[in-house]
Design an enzyme around this catalytic site. Structure first.
Site, PDB file in Angstrom:
ATOM      1  N   ASP A 314       0.925  -1.291   0.078  1.00  0.00           N
ATOM      2  CA  ASP A 314      -0.016  -0.013  -0.024  1.00  0.00           C
ATOM      3  C   ASP A 314       0.967   1.156  -0.121  1.00  0.00           C
ATOM      4  OD1 ASP A 314      -2.374   1.863   0.602  1.00  0.00           O
ATOM      5  OD2 ASP A 314      -3.457  -0.154   1.045  1.00  0.00           O
ATOM      6  N   HIS A 384      -2.178   3.633  -4.540  1.00  0.00           N
ATOM      7  CA  HIS A 384      -1.973   2.967  -3.293  1.00  0.00           C
ATOM      8  C   HIS A 384      -0.261   2.517  -3.461  1.00  0.00           C
ATOM      9  CE1 HIS A 384      -5.305   3.420  -0.586  1.00  0.00           C
ATOM     10  NE2 HIS A 384      -6.160   2.905  -1.956  1.00  0.00           N
ATOM     11  N   GLU A 449      -9.392   3.170  -5.346  1.00  0.00           N
ATOM     12  CA  GLU A 449      -9.361   4.451  -4.750  1.00  0.00           C
ATOM     13  C   GLU A 449      -7.962   5.180  -5.716  1.00  0.00           C
ATOM     14  OE1 GLU A 449     -10.659   4.498  -0.246  1.00  0.00           O
ATOM     15  OE2 GLU A 449      -8.453   3.962  -0.596  1.00  0.00           O
TER      16      GLU A 449
END
Length: 639
Positions: A314, A384, A449
């Site tokens: 991440d 990420h 995201e």
């Protein structure tokens, strides 16, 4: 233990800004005055208006990292304190864990010293204590089983056997299976009395094993007679689950005799409701030692969960050793005041790192496989990816303006660029090593995201978009993920991703599995588009969500409150139209680690909701019973 020299207290008031304000108070508990210092803290409640602070100067922020300085010429004498306020927050605080998670001081000589922090106080409203998470509970049938079986028709006995042992004609494989479940029990309950013995005992009962071709691979059938127990199973997994059921029955009856009994007669006929019964763990925000990973896998096996989704990368760190790119686990894991990446949630003055060597990964995968748990690895791309970009700067378009876009967590320019040729060379080598480490047919590639506007300031990306007739971030993401899917297909693997993989045109539905996390309706939409789906909605199955609305209840709040009762009762399949139910492959718990700064917080947030999800994954809807679950859940092993 050394005494605390500095402590940061914090409070949140509803007034003082659009989302309220923080009041911070730094106490100097040392014997020396402080001057010329800076204060840094990490917090999920971020400052978005640097000007909205009083009696301090905002210096910088990187995602959850914040740094402030006191007024010029300020000195903090021993025993005194400095108070400043911060408005301009990205959201209001709702729980005691929404404040500073860690802090440190940078002194005038550039040394970094730790600062102790406390939970966030609430001012201007009532700070309510957390309610009880479980009612007292009630069992109709007095058997300690997690998850509850599909069918049970058994009569409770007055006593119980001291041990269970393999019947005289048992095969070597059957005896080994008993030994394996016995070892699992001893690891989870080291002070517990062994439920099994490999040697016969006059005070015990024999287990008669029988493999049945008409039972599914995870199915089993138990028949109790008072003289012996007959265990029929379809394959090795079913045999393990049957033995686990016996271990739970005898342990519950032995240690809680006023509530639970061991069957004297009758049957248990059992098989799972869903094929995908998963639990995810984020090891990027916080690092979990190998021993903790193995214990969590033991717990999954105890609850008959069969998928461990390992979120290995991440923004905060890249945890998987890739020998082709050693900087991923040198530069890409180090967080600290003077390290390649700044401290994030829970990090302070001391540098932190941590990764899993390939030998450790092999040991974890083997441990899981022996318990019929499949390890599904995740590298989260293209978003990420801050840690990967720090470790390998050549992954970026050098012409792209810095901080041209921000992720929802506040990271600048954090997505792998689909127009940089090295991106694909990098991923080819990463996947080559992953398929050697992980035998699972699935590789999870994230896909979540990516900030709208990503790559729009990259000349290379703009050129690629013009050449390919692509418009916008998500169409470019689709272009990228289609190439990733081709890489995985060439290696005999299937693509798994979060629900945003479908954005911008998505990828081919054949051999693709998507996880619906944003809300339950997303899963139905994905199924309509032809994707196979695993349901893991944040509103019910994210175990970092707070379990009550009370201020003193720890956890996150973006998806609302996930009480254990709500998590247990939630029925993902119930919302699917009948014609789409075949697309729903199962359910999964997700453990995101932003709030998991201690073993205590981990266990408080994960249990009893993890066994609640295990029951949703295994037990037919008509067999679920909240009060029965509440009575049995306290017997759960914890990390």
């Amino acid at each position: 233990m050394l005494p605390v020299s500095y402590r940061l207290e914090s409070a949140w008031q509803p007034e003082g800004g659009p989302h309220g304000r923080f009041t911070f108070t730094l106490f100097n508990l040392s014997d020396s005055p402080l001057s010329g210092f800076r204060l840094a803290y990490t917090s999920l409640t971020r400052v978005v208006d640097p000007a909205a602070c009083d009696n301090a100067t905002f210096l910088r922020r990187n995602a959850n990292f914040h740094e402030f300085a006191p007024p010029e010429g300020f000195a903090l004498a021993p025993g005194e304190n400095w108070t400043f306020t911060v408005g301009g927050l990205n959201r209001q605080a709702k729980h005691c864990t929404d404040g500073a998670k860690s802090a440190y001081l940078t002194l005038s000589d550039a040394r970094h010293v730790p600062v102790a922090v406390s939970d966030l106080r609430l001012e201007g409203a009532t700070s309510e204590p957390p309610p009880a998470r479980l009612p007292e509970g009630h069992v109709g049938l007095p058997f300690a089983l997690q998850p509850w079986p599909a069918k049970i028709d058994a009569v409770a006995g007055e006593g119980l056997p001291a041990v269970l042992f393999p019947a005289a004609n048992s095969s070597t494989e059957d005896i080994r299976a008993i030994s394996d479940v016995l070892a699992l029990f001893h690891r989870l309950f080291p002070a517990g009395h062994a439920p099994f013995s490999l040697a016969p005992s006059g005070q015990g009962q024999p287990i008669v094993f029988a493999k049945r071709g008409d039972l599914g691979v995870e199915a089993y059938r138990l028949a109790f007679s008072g003289r012996e127990i007959r265990l029929e199973y379809g394959a090795a997994a079913g045999r393990q689950y049957g033995l686990t059921t016996l271990a739970q029955l005898i342990d519950g009856a032995r240690n809680h005799a006023t509530k639970f009994r061991f069957p004297a007669a009758g049957t248990i006929v059992d098989q799972p409701r869903y094929g995908w019964r998963g639990c995810h763990l984020d090891v990027s925000r916080q690092f979990y030692p190998t021993a903790d990973i193995m214990r969590l896998i033991d717990i999954l096996a105890w609850f008959k969960l069969n998928i461990f989704h390992w979120h290995l990368t991440d923004d905060e760190a890249w945890r998987l050793e890739i020998r082709a790119y050693p900087t991923l686990t040198t530069l890409g894991v180090l967080r600290g005041p003077d390290e390649p990446m700044l401290p994030q949630l829970g990090n302070g003055a001391d540098p932190v790192g941590g990764f899993y060597s390939q030998e450790e990964v092999k040991a974890i995968v083997a441990h899981a496989a022996a318990l019929h748990v499949e390890v599904v690895p995740e590298i989260d791309i293209p978003g990420h990816s801050t840690a990967a970009l720090v470790a390998l700067p050549e992954l970026a378009d050098g012409q792209e303006a810095p901080e041209s876009y921000y992720s929802v967590q506040g990271y600048p320019n954090n997505a792998l660029n689909p127009a940089v040729p090295f991106t694909y060379e990098f991923l080819e080598k990463v996947f080559d090593e992953m398929v050697e480490l992980f035998p699972s047919q699935y590789i999870h590639v994230g896909g979540d995201e990516v900030a709208d506007g990503s790559w729009m300031a990259s000349p290379l990306a703009r050129k690629l978009m013009e050449e390919e007739g692509i418009s916008g971030t998500f169409a470019l993401q689709s272009y990228f993920l289609k190439k990733v899917k081709q890489m995985l297909t060439a290696r005999g693997r299937k693509l798994v991703g979060w629900n945003e993989v479908a954005h911008g045109g998505g990828v081919g539905t054949d051999g693709t599995l998507l996880m619906a996390w944003e809300n339950p309706k997303v899963g139905i939409e994905l199924a309509r588009e032809g994707y196979d789906v695993v349901m893991t909605p944040g509103q019910a199955y994210y175990l970092d969500m707070a379990q009550a609305e009370a201020w003193q209840e720890p956890g996150a709040s973006w998806a609302g409150t996930a009480t254990p009762a709500h998590t247990y009762a939630y029925e993902a399949e119930g919302e699917f139209p009948e014609e789409l139910k075949s697309r729903m492959k199962g359910v999964q718990a997700c453990i995101w680690s932003e709030h998991f700064l201690s073993r205590g917080y981990f266990n408080r947030l994960v249990f009893p909701r993890l066994p609640a999800i295990a029951e949703a994954a295994w037990t037919p809807k008509e067999q679920k019973n909240w009060l029965r679950f509440a009575a049995i859940a306290p017997l759960s092993p914890i990390l």
